[in-house]
Scaffold this active site. Structure first.
Site, PDB file in Angstrom:
ATOM      1  N   CYS A  93       0.807  -1.220   0.000  1.00 46.14           N
ATOM      2  CA  CYS A  93       0.000   0.000   0.000  1.00 46.14           C
ATOM      3  C   CYS A  93       0.846   1.278   0.000  1.00 46.14           C
ATOM      4  CB  CYS A  93      -0.941   0.017   1.198  1.00 46.14           C
ATOM      5  SG  CYS A  93      -2.132  -1.347   1.184  1.00 46.14           S
ATOM      6  N   HIS A 106      -3.593   7.188   2.129  1.00 42.52           N
ATOM      7  CA  HIS A 106      -3.976   5.917   1.521  1.00 42.52           C
ATOM      8  C   HIS A 106      -5.393   5.581   1.960  1.00 42.52           C
ATOM      9  CE1 HIS A 106      -4.372   1.788   0.540  1.00 42.52           C
ATOM     10  NE2 HIS A 106      -4.059   1.323   1.737  1.00 42.52           N
ATOM     11  N   ASN A 129     -10.442   0.232  -1.807  1.00 43.57           N
ATOM     12  CA  ASN A 129      -9.023   0.189  -1.466  1.00 43.57           C
ATOM     13  C   ASN A 129      -8.261  -0.588  -2.543  1.00 43.57           C
ATOM     14  OD1 ASN A 129      -6.483  -0.379  -0.454  1.00 43.57           O
ATOM     15  ND2 ASN A 129      -7.184  -1.079   1.545  1.00 43.57           N
TER      16      ASN A 129
END
Length: 327
Positions: free
Chosen positions: A114, A254, A284
């Site tokens: 990520c 994020h 996501n």
């Protein structure tokens, strides 16, 4: 002359298939509203059979390059942040560079989970400053092919998307990375992982296919450690830039889970209206969420010269970081 790396183009792309929560809630036997209440996600986009990671990345990259308006032969480097390359070997970046017509560019994949875009941006910034050549950073993932449909924790979260930025040399000291901070915590290595398929446990006939899918071992620990890492790195990046949270025009975290980035923003003292949020529509997509969010935010309300952006992420590994970027 002191050079900086100015962002001159943003791009993003998602697959055509939009998956609303109701579809996943029905498949998992969850009540209506369960997913949004716990994650902030209402929908996400999942790849169709003909979609490829390199294809998604190239479309986002093409959008960014068209916005940048520079000759593609000028691009010296393409960095592709991904956890889901087309193949384990070769890397996908050279193929993406080929699809984009980047005849003079090097290309390499970065597997930073990520936080991949944060790291790739830092490397690209250094390349642009040192070599006086433009670079393109693309982050892309097809996570729908890595989730276990029977595991609630990952199925409700993950999505497919790509985002891109083009950086070019500038003589303006207000551009580029003004402050950075990175962190890792290998003691939490197993919290988010794919058990089999690597060199430690290679593919074999006796391996259950479910072991080649992503799993989240402990959501509570992931939440706590992600918030701690993102907050700590953000504070250090701001200090390195000589700035405070009040100086941040837009906070672009994020998009892991709305509860995570809301907790980070609150801890840093950043007003909610300054937080860029795309998780509700896009879910996501790991490393792709920050460049996608930058592109969507720019299209909605273009960044103004002198704005300071705070970017932060944490993910599998655990690995994370934060950047203060001048636009």
């Amino acid at each position: 002359m002191n050079r900086t790396a100015r962002i001159i183009g943003f791009g993003h792309h998602v697959p055509a298939r939009k998956v609303d929560n109701v579809e996943i809630e029905a498949s998992l036997g969850l009540e209506a509203g369960w997913i949004e209440g716990r994650t902030g996600i209402r929908s996400r986009f999942w790849a169709e059979p003909g979609d490829t990671l390199s294809g998604l990345a190239a479309k986002a990259g093409n959008m960014a390059l068209q916005a940048a308006g520079i000759d593609r032969k000028e691009i010296g480097l393409l960095l592709l942040a991904t956890s889901t390359p087309d193949h384990l070997l070769p890397p996908s970046a050279p193929l993406v560079a080929h699809k984009l017509g980047l005849e003079e560019a090097g290309g390499v994949d970065l597997a930073g989970a990520c936080a991949g875009f944060i790291y790739a941006m830092t490397f690209a910034d250094g390349f642009v400053r040192l070599h006086n050549k433009p670079a393109i950073v693309i982050a892309a993932n097809i996570l729908s092919r890595r989730i276990n449909p029977a595991e609630r924790a990952s199925t409700v979260l993950f999505a497919d998307a790509a985002g891109a930025v083009v950086l070019t040399p500038s003589s303006d000291t207000g551009h580029g990375i003004l402050g950075a901070s990175f962190a890792s915590d290998g003691s939490a290595y197993g919290l988010i992982h794919i058990p089999a398929g690597g060199s430690s446990r290679p593919f074999a006939q006796e391996i259950d296919i479910a072991e080649t899918h992503m799993t989240i071992a402990n959501g509570r620990d992931v939440f706590a450690k992600a918030v701690e890492m993102m907050c700590g790195c953000s504070i250090e990046a701001l200090e390195a830039a000589g700035l405070a949270a009040r100086d941040v025009a837009r906070f672009v975290p994020h998009q892991a889970n709305a509860r995570i980035f809301n907790a980070v923003g609150k801890s840093l003292g950043i007003a909610d209206e300054r937080v860029v949020k795309t998780i509700a529509e896009y879910g996501n997509s790991s490393a792709a969420t920050i460049p996608l969010s930058l592109s969507v935010a720019y299209a909605t309300e273009p960044f103004q010269h002198g704005e300071k952006l705070l970017l932060t992420a944490a993910g599998a590994g655990l690995t994370g970081g934060a950047l203060v970027v001048g636009v």
